[in-house]
Design a protein around this motif. Structure first.
Motif, PDB file in Angstrom:
ATOM      1  N   SER A 272       0.823  -1.199   0.000  1.00  0.00           N
ATOM      2  CA  SER A 272       0.000   0.000   0.000  1.00  0.00           C
ATOM      3  C   SER A 272       0.863   1.258   0.000  1.00  0.00           C
ATOM      4  O   SER A 272       0.596   2.226  -0.719  1.00  0.00           O
ATOM      5  CB  SER A 272      -0.930  -0.009   1.217  1.00  0.00           C
ATOM      6  OG  SER A 272      -1.733   1.148   1.247  1.00  0.00           O
TER       7      SER A 272
ATOM      8  N   ARG B  93       0.873   4.102  -2.962  1.00  0.00           N
ATOM      9  CA  ARG B  93       0.510   5.500  -2.725  1.00  0.00           C
ATOM     10  C   ARG B  93       1.658   6.442  -3.050  1.00  0.00           C
ATOM     11  O   ARG B  93       1.426   7.561  -3.532  1.00  0.00           O
ATOM     12  CB  ARG B  93       0.039   5.653  -1.275  1.00  0.00           C
ATOM     13  CG  ARG B  93      -1.312   4.954  -1.082  1.00  0.00           C
ATOM     14  CD  ARG B  93      -1.838   4.934   0.324  1.00  0.00           C
ATOM     15  NE  ARG B  93      -3.113   4.207   0.355  1.00  0.00           N
ATOM     16  CZ  ARG B  93      -3.835   3.991   1.425  1.00  0.00           C
ATOM     17  NH1 ARG B  93      -3.428   4.433   2.604  1.00  0.00           N
ATOM     18  NH2 ARG B  93      -4.969   3.319   1.343  1.00  0.00           N
TER      19      ARG B  93
ATOM     20  N   SER C 292       1.424   6.707  -6.899  1.00  0.00           N
ATOM     21  CA  SER C 292       0.095   6.989  -7.474  1.00  0.00           C
ATOM     22  C   SER C 292      -0.490   5.795  -8.216  1.00  0.00           C
ATOM     23  O   SER C 292      -1.048   5.917  -9.312  1.00  0.00           O
ATOM     24  CB  SER C 292       0.175   8.208  -8.412  1.00  0.00           C
ATOM     25  OG  SER C 292       0.584   9.355  -7.713  1.00  0.00           O
TER      26      SER C 292
ATOM     27  N   ASP D 175      -7.446   0.412  -2.187  1.00  0.00           N
ATOM     28  CA  ASP D 175      -8.357   1.370  -2.818  1.00  0.00           C
ATOM     29  C   ASP D 175      -9.699   0.712  -3.131  1.00  0.00           C
ATOM     30  O   ASP D 175     -10.727   1.378  -3.144  1.00  0.00           O
ATOM     31  CB  ASP D 175      -7.726   1.918  -4.097  1.00  0.00           C
ATOM     32  CG  ASP D 175      -6.496   2.758  -3.796  1.00  0.00           C
ATOM     33  OD1 ASP D 175      -6.642   3.836  -3.209  1.00  0.00           O
ATOM     34  OD2 ASP D 175      -5.381   2.312  -4.143  1.00  0.00           O
TER      35      ASP D 175
ATOM     36  N   ASN E 260     -11.604   4.341  -2.446  1.00  0.00           N
ATOM     37  CA  ASN E 260     -10.993   5.512  -3.076  1.00  0.00           C
ATOM     38  C   ASN E 260     -12.054   6.337  -3.792  1.00  0.00           C
ATOM     39  O   ASN E 260     -12.801   5.819  -4.623  1.00  0.00           O
ATOM     40  CB  ASN E 260      -9.913   5.042  -4.058  1.00  0.00           C
ATOM     41  CG  ASN E 260      -9.117   6.190  -4.649  1.00  0.00           C
ATOM     42  OD1 ASN E 260      -9.667   7.119  -5.223  1.00  0.00           O
ATOM     43  ND2 ASN E 260      -7.807   6.108  -4.521  1.00  0.00           N
TER      44      ASN E 260
END
Length: 344
Positions: free
Chosen positions: A160, A164, A167, A198, A219
């Motif tokens: 994760s 992140r 992106s 997400d 998300n």
């Protein structure tokens, strides 16, 4: 013939069928806009400890995967997956058919590592001609994997974090999620998955439902116009309440986790019998899928009474196969298989 070849041979848990029968003559709105889908979604949100998520009910796993991946990616983008992943091996090119490349990475245990993902992204963006290649934008994982292994909390946290930082969307295929969450060595839970992914889905088809999956979208970017895409990709059921009702039954009193625990226990009884006979395994699994390596002559004998799945040839004398238990596997059927193994 006793089937140990998959975890969806039976129909549905009796409590699911009871709920469907009790409400059979009711009239409700269609396409998941009914009170039962709304209630089931609320129950899932409560178990995930998040009220800001969206929960959608889709008819099957392939539709769920191609819907989420289509929603997440632009035409020039692809999804990173282990080369053993379901979207690589058992979905008839569904993702590619929607115009998106699956970027396959080698994996012995069915899992992706944060380091692999980071290296893949670095390799892409350090290429001076990168615009001529597919841009990685999503990481697809399944838990459990196709070979029964599970992600630890640490592994999922690292994945994760890398996603992140770069992106990337992180999406978890949860066709057998209950079996993973109830494995004896598991340290993940639904709130943690909802925090780190997400999107993910809670599989019903393989864990007690007649059919159907509960897609959880965390998300905000993925929520936009999602129902349009669900419809377009064939995942929206006209009689949507049939899905909501099933997940109400599975979520009530944690039935979902109770029956998943049962399946794992049955699988570990088979594993124990195989280990006692001195057989090795293709991979170590604590979930409902076991992959022993057995002599071909033994497999021929077992085949006369039991269904199992051929997995791969090891050498001219032995093969790896899969024994798969389910929420409905009976101790009596397991006992019969264990006796055959012991007598082999």
């Amino acid at each position: 013939m006793i089937r140990f070849n998959c975890d969806y041979s039976e129909g549905a848990h009796p409590k699911v069928l009871e709920k469907l029968l009790q409400t059979n003559m009711e009239q409700t709105a269609g396409y998941g806009m009914d009170p039962y889908c709304n209630k089931a979604a609320g129950m899932i949100k409560d178990k995930c400890l998040r009220q800001d998520m969206e929960v959608h009910f889709l008819v099957g796993g392939t539709q769920t995967n191609l819907t989420v991946i289509s929603a997440a990616l632009r035409p020039h983008q692809g999804a990173i997956a282990a080369n053993t992943g379901h979207i690589c091996t058992h979905e008839t090119g569904a993702i590619e058919a929607t115009g998106h490349k699956v970027i396959e990475l080698s994996s012995r245990d069915g899992k992706l590592t944060a380091e692999q993902v980071a290296e893949t992204v670095k390799s892409h963006y350090s290429d001076e001609s990168r615009e001529h290649t597919v841009q990685p934008k999503m990481v697809y994982i399944s838990n459990p994997t196709e070979i029964g292994t599970i992600y630890s909390k640490k592994e999922l946290f690292e994945l994760s974090r890398i996603c992140r930082e770069n992106s990337l969307f992180l999406y978890m295929d949860g066709a057998r999620l209950g079996y993973g969450l109830c494995a004896e060595d598991n340290d993940l839970d639904l709130p943690t998955i909802a925090q780190l992914c997400d999107a993910f889905y809670i599989g019903g088809t393989k864990i007690g439902a007649l059919f159907g999956e509960a897609l959880v979208v965390c998300n905000e970017e993925l929520k936009k116009d999602l129902r349009y895409i669900i419809k377009q990709k064939g995942g929206m059921l006209a009689k949507g309440r049939l899905l909501g009702l099933q997940f109400i039954s599975l979520m009530e009193n944690d039935l979902y986790f109770e029956i998943a625990t049962h399946a794992n226990k049955m699988a570990l009884l088979i594993k124990e019998a195989l280990l006692k006979k001195g057989y090795s395994f293709l991979i170590s699994s604590t979930t409902n899928q076991q992959f022993p390596i057995l002599p071909n002559d033994i497999l021929v004998r077992l085949k006369s009474k039991f269904e199992y799945s051929f997995w791969q040839e090891i050498d001219e004398n032995t093969s790896a196969v899969r024994f798969c238990t389910s929420w409905a596997t009976s101790p009596e059927d397991v006992r019969k298989l264990v006796e055959e193994i012991e007598n082999g």
